[in-house]
Write a protein that holds these residues in place. Structure first.
Motif, PDB file in Angstrom:
ATOM      1  N   ARG A  17      10.105   2.490  -8.345  1.00 23.20           N
ATOM      2  CA  ARG A  17       9.101   3.296  -9.057  1.00 23.20           C
ATOM      3  C   ARG A  17       8.016   3.781  -8.115  1.00 23.20           C
ATOM      4  N   ILE A  18       7.617   2.941  -7.193  1.00 22.85           N
ATOM      5  CA  ILE A  18       6.629   3.375  -6.201  1.00 22.85           C
ATOM      6  C   ILE A  18       7.208   4.525  -5.386  1.00 22.85           C
ATOM      7  N   ALA A  19       8.465   4.385  -4.987  1.00 23.69           N
ATOM      8  CA  ALA A  19       9.111   5.426  -4.177  1.00 23.69           C
ATOM      9  C   ALA A  19       9.143   6.761  -4.912  1.00 23.69           C
ATOM     10  N   ARG A  20       9.368   6.721  -6.202  1.00 31.27           N
ATOM     11  CA  ARG A  20       9.491   7.954  -6.975  1.00 31.27           C
ATOM     12  C   ARG A  20       8.129   8.521  -7.393  1.00 31.27           C
ATOM     13  N   TYR A  21       7.225   7.649  -7.842  1.00 28.38           N
ATOM     14  CA  TYR A  21       5.996   8.123  -8.468  1.00 28.38           C
ATOM     15  C   TYR A  21       4.707   7.777  -7.729  1.00 28.38           C
ATOM     16  N   GLY A  22       4.755   6.778  -6.876  1.00 30.12           N
ATOM     17  CA  GLY A  22       3.523   6.230  -6.337  1.00 30.12           C
ATOM     18  C   GLY A  22       3.003   6.892  -5.077  1.00 30.12           C
ATOM     19  N   ASP A  23       1.774   6.532  -4.768  1.00 29.57           N
ATOM     20  CA  ASP A  23       1.188   6.989  -3.505  1.00 29.57           C
ATOM     21  C   ASP A  23       0.630   5.815  -2.703  1.00 29.57           C
ATOM     22  N   GLY A  24       0.849   4.590  -3.198  1.00 30.77           N
ATOM     23  CA  GLY A  24       0.392   3.422  -2.464  1.00 30.77           C
ATOM     24  C   GLY A  24       0.877   2.144  -3.102  1.00 30.77           C
ATOM     25  N   TRP A  25       0.725   1.053  -2.348  1.00 32.14           N
ATOM     26  CA  TRP A  25       1.183  -0.255  -2.830  1.00 32.14           C
ATOM     27  C   TRP A  25       0.367  -1.344  -2.168  1.00 32.14           C
ATOM     28  N   ILE A  26       0.071  -2.387  -2.927  1.00 30.02           N
ATOM     29  CA  ILE A  26      -0.605  -3.571  -2.404  1.00 30.02           C
ATOM     30  C   ILE A  26       0.322  -4.764  -2.647  1.00 30.02           C
ATOM     31  N   PRO A  27       1.142  -5.146  -1.654  1.00 34.18           N
ATOM     32  CA  PRO A  27       2.017  -6.317  -1.836  1.00 34.18           C
ATOM     33  C   PRO A  27       1.178  -7.594  -1.755  1.00 34.18           C
ATOM     34  N   LEU A  28       1.115  -8.344  -2.847  1.00 26.29           N
ATOM     35  CA  LEU A  28       0.221  -9.495  -2.909  1.00 26.29           C
ATOM     36  C   LEU A  28       0.924 -10.837  -2.749  1.00 26.29           C
ATOM     37  N   ARG A  29       2.190 -10.904  -2.951  1.00 25.49           N
ATOM     38  CA  ARG A  29       2.898 -12.187  -2.933  1.00 25.49           C
ATOM     39  C   ARG A  29       3.849 -12.284  -1.753  1.00 25.49           C
ATOM     40  N   GLY A  30       4.140 -13.511  -1.386  1.00 28.20           N
ATOM     41  CA  GLY A  30       5.139 -13.763  -0.354  1.00 28.20           C
ATOM     42  C   GLY A  30       4.533 -13.983   1.017  1.00 28.20           C
ATOM     43  N   THR A  31       5.371 -14.463   1.901  1.00 24.46           N
ATOM     44  CA  THR A  31       4.971 -14.666   3.286  1.00 24.46           C
ATOM     45  C   THR A  31       4.878 -13.317   3.986  1.00 24.46           C
ATOM     46  N   PHE A  32       4.341 -13.339   5.176  1.00 26.03           N
ATOM     47  CA  PHE A  32       4.272 -12.102   5.952  1.00 26.03           C
ATOM     48  C   PHE A  32       5.659 -11.502   6.122  1.00 26.03           C
ATOM     49  N   ASP A  33       6.649 -12.331   6.470  1.00 26.89           N
ATOM     50  CA  ASP A  33       8.012 -11.817   6.670  1.00 26.89           C
ATOM     51  C   ASP A  33       8.602 -11.249   5.388  1.00 26.89           C
ATOM     52  N   HIS A  43      10.345   1.669   2.070  1.00 26.43           N
ATOM     53  CA  HIS A  43      10.527   2.872   2.896  1.00 26.43           C
ATOM     54  C   HIS A  43      11.929   3.444   2.725  1.00 26.43           C
ATOM     55  N   ASP A  44      12.943   2.576   2.595  1.00 29.12           N
ATOM     56  CA  ASP A  44      14.304   3.069   2.342  1.00 29.12           C
ATOM     57  C   ASP A  44      14.371   3.814   1.005  1.00 29.12           C
ATOM     58  N   TYR A  45      13.772   3.234  -0.040  1.00 26.57           N
ATOM     59  CA  TYR A  45      13.743   3.899  -1.354  1.00 26.57           C
ATOM     60  C   TYR A  45      13.007   5.239  -1.269  1.00 26.57           C
ATOM     61  N   VAL A  46      11.901   5.268  -0.544  1.00 30.24           N
ATOM     62  CA  VAL A  46      11.114   6.492  -0.410  1.00 30.24           C
ATOM     63  C   VAL A  46      11.952   7.588   0.242  1.00 30.24           C
ATOM     64  N   ARG A  47      12.669   7.244   1.299  1.00 32.51           N
ATOM     65  CA  ARG A  47      13.542   8.228   1.967  1.00 32.51           C
ATOM     66  C   ARG A  47      14.612   8.744   1.012  1.00 32.51           C
ATOM     67  N   LYS A  48      15.205   7.842   0.208  1.00 38.88           N
ATOM     68  CA  LYS A  48      16.233   8.252  -0.754  1.00 38.88           C
ATOM     69  C   LYS A  48      15.674   9.215  -1.800  1.00 38.88           C
ATOM     70  N   GLU A  49      14.387   9.123  -2.075  1.00 46.68           N
ATOM     71  CA  GLU A  49      13.726  10.051  -3.007  1.00 46.68           C
ATOM     72  C   GLU A  49      13.336  11.356  -2.320  1.00 46.68           C
ATOM     73  N   GLY A  50      13.628  11.461  -1.011  1.00 48.46           N
ATOM     74  CA  GLY A  50      13.299  12.675  -0.275  1.00 48.46           C
ATOM     75  C   GLY A  50      11.842  12.772   0.126  1.00 48.46           C
ATOM     76  N   ARG A  51      11.184  11.635   0.174  1.00 48.36           N
ATOM     77  CA  ARG A  51       9.764  11.609   0.526  1.00 48.36           C
ATOM     78  C   ARG A  51       9.573  10.974   1.902  1.00 48.36           C
ATOM     79  N   ASP A  52       8.411  11.200   2.462  1.00 51.48           N
ATOM     80  CA  ASP A  52       8.041  10.643   3.760  1.00 51.48           C
ATOM     81  C   ASP A  52       7.420   9.259   3.552  1.00 51.48           C
TER      82      ASP A  52
END
Length: 79
Positions: A17-33, A43-52
């Motif tokens: 959904r971010i890839a299709r509609y969003g302009d930003g994201w704040i990943p809050l959970r998980g380790t750095f890796d 980024h892969d999803y964003v490319r598939k949507e034809g976006r940079d």
């Protein structure tokens, strides 16, 4: 409509959904890796949507709760 379908994998759904509609994201959970891997998938999803991927802002927070100032510096340096 894509937004009305249930998501089997919640995080993948969010990334899509971010890839299709969003302009930003704040990943809050998980380790750095884990967050780094999520950003890569996004980024892969964003490319598939034809976006940079550079058009999607990424912000992260560093928890300093039970850490020393030296550990704060290390956590920030990871990013």
């Amino acid at each position: 409509m894509r937004g009305n379908r249930p998501c089997r994998a919640w995080l993948s759904c969010v990334e899509g959904r971010i890839a299709r509609y969003g302009d930003g994201w704040i990943p809050l959970r998980g380790t750095f890796d884990e967050r780094k891997a999520s950003i890569s998938r996004l980024h892969d999803y964003v490319r598939k949507e034809g976006r940079d991927p550079g058009s999607i802002g990424i912000e992260s927070w560093v928890s300093i709760g039970n850490r020393s100032p030296d550990e704060w510096v290390e956590a920030v340096a990871e990013w």
